[in-house]
Write an enzyme that holds these catalytic residues in place. Structure first.
Site, PDB file in Angstrom:
ATOM      1  CG  ASP A   1      -1.993  -1.058   1.164  1.00 14.63           C
ATOM      2  OD1 ASP A   1      -2.081  -1.747   0.135  1.00 14.63           O
ATOM      3  OD2 ASP A   1      -2.747  -1.192   2.144  1.00 14.63           O
TER       4      ASP A   1
ATOM      5  CG  ASP B   1     -12.635  -1.618  -0.914  1.00 15.96           C
ATOM      6  OD1 ASP B   1     -12.253  -2.769  -1.206  1.00 15.96           O
ATOM      7  OD2 ASP B   1     -12.079  -0.588  -1.314  1.00 15.96           O
TER       8      ASP B   1
END
Length: 243
Positions: free
Chosen positions: A8, A129
Site C-alpha cells: 500500500d 470494499d
C-alpha cells in the site's frame, strides 16, 4: 489459491493502515521497489498494489513508486487506487500492470467497467470494499446504501477477471478474514473472488485451504507479512501442496 502480498503506497512509502484511516498509517519500508523485490525473492506469484493517495484524490498519485516496482520485479502486478477512466487504465496496462482494479468507479459508473472489460479482456478486476456489509468508496471515506453482493451481481457477466472483496472492519487489525461474507459473495457470482482484510496468522492460511474455500482465487495479506505473523516458506509450501 494465490497469496497476494500487499504493498500500500502513501506518499511514496510502503505503509499499512488501520481500518482504512490514512491518519493511522505505519511505514514499513520507504523503498517500495525493494519491498516488491523482497516479495518476489520469497517466492510469491503475484503482487497487489494500492495507491492510497490516489484512492482519496481520485487520480494516480504514487505513479513513480509503481513504475519503480514494475522495473524491479517480473511478477504479475495488480493495481488499484484512483483509476477512474479508460485512459488511465490503458496507460497502466501499457506500462506493464497485469490487472487494473476499479473500485469507486465501479459504483459511480458501472458502464465504464463494462466498456473496460470489452476493450481490455482479462485485465480488469473490480474492488468491492464493504463496511458493515455496505459498499464504501472514495478511499473508504463514503459508504453507500448498496450491499457488496448487489454490486458484485452487476458485473457477473461482463468479463471481470476477479473481484477483490475487502472487509474494512477487519483491515489492518489482524482479527482474521471474514470468511463467511467472502464466501457469500463468491457464491453469488461466477467470478473469481479474492479475500482481503484481516488475514492475521497461519490459521487463516489453513482456513483458506479448506474445501469450501476452493471457490476463492486467493487472499491478500499485508500487515501479517510485515509483522512476521505469517511463516512465508511454510505458507507457500502448504498452498503448493494443496494444489
Amino acid at each position: 489459491m494465490i497469496l497476494f502480498p500487499a504493498i500500500d503506497l502513501k506518499d511514496g512509502q510502503c505503509v499499512r493502515l488501520k481500518l482504512g484511516d490514512m491518519a493511522r498509517a505505519t511505514v514499513f519500508n520507504d523503498d517500495p521497489a525493494a519491498q516488491a523485490k523482497s516479495f518476489e525473492d520469497q517466492g510469491f506469484a503475484w503482487l497487489h498494489l494500492v495507491d492510497l493517495n490516489g484512492a482519496f484524490e481520485g487520480r494516480p498519485v504514487n505513479a513513480e513508486a509503481v513504475e519503480a516496482i514494475l522495473e524491479a520485479v517480473k511478477l504479475p502486478v495488480q493495481l488499484g487506487g484512483g483509476i477512474r477512466n479508460l485512459g488511465q487504465i490503458e496507460s497502466w496496462l501499457g506500462k506493464g500492470i497485469r490487472r487494473v482494479i476499479l473500485g469507486t468507479v465501479a459504483l459511480r459508473d458501472p458502464a465504464l467497467v463494462r466498456e473496460a472489460c470489452r476493450l481490455f479482456p482479462g485485465h480488469i478486476a473490480v474492488g468491492i470494499d464493504a463496511k458493515g456489509g455496505r459498499v464504501a468508496v472514495e478511499g473508504w471515506a463514503e459508504t453507500s446504501d448498496l450491499t457488496a453482493v448487489a454490486l458484485a451481481r452487476q458485473f457477473a457477466d461482463v468479463g471481470v477477471s476477479a473481484i477483490i472483496f475487502t472487509d474494512i472492519d477487519r483491515d489492518g487489525v489482524l482479527q482474521g478474514l471474514n470468511i463467511d461474507s467472502t464466501l457469500e459473495l463468491a457464491r453469488s457470482v461466477p467470478v473469481p473472488v479474492i479475500a482481503s482484510g484481516g488475514l492475521a496468522s497461519m490459521d487463516d492460511i489453513q482456513r483458506l485451504l479448506q474445501p469450501d474455500c476452493r471457490i476463492l482465487e486467493g487472499a491478500i495479506s499485508g500487515r501479517a507479512l510485515y509483522d512476521g505473523r505469517i511463516d512465508v516458506p511454510q505458507a507457500l509450501r502448504l498452498i503448493r501442496e494443496a494444489r
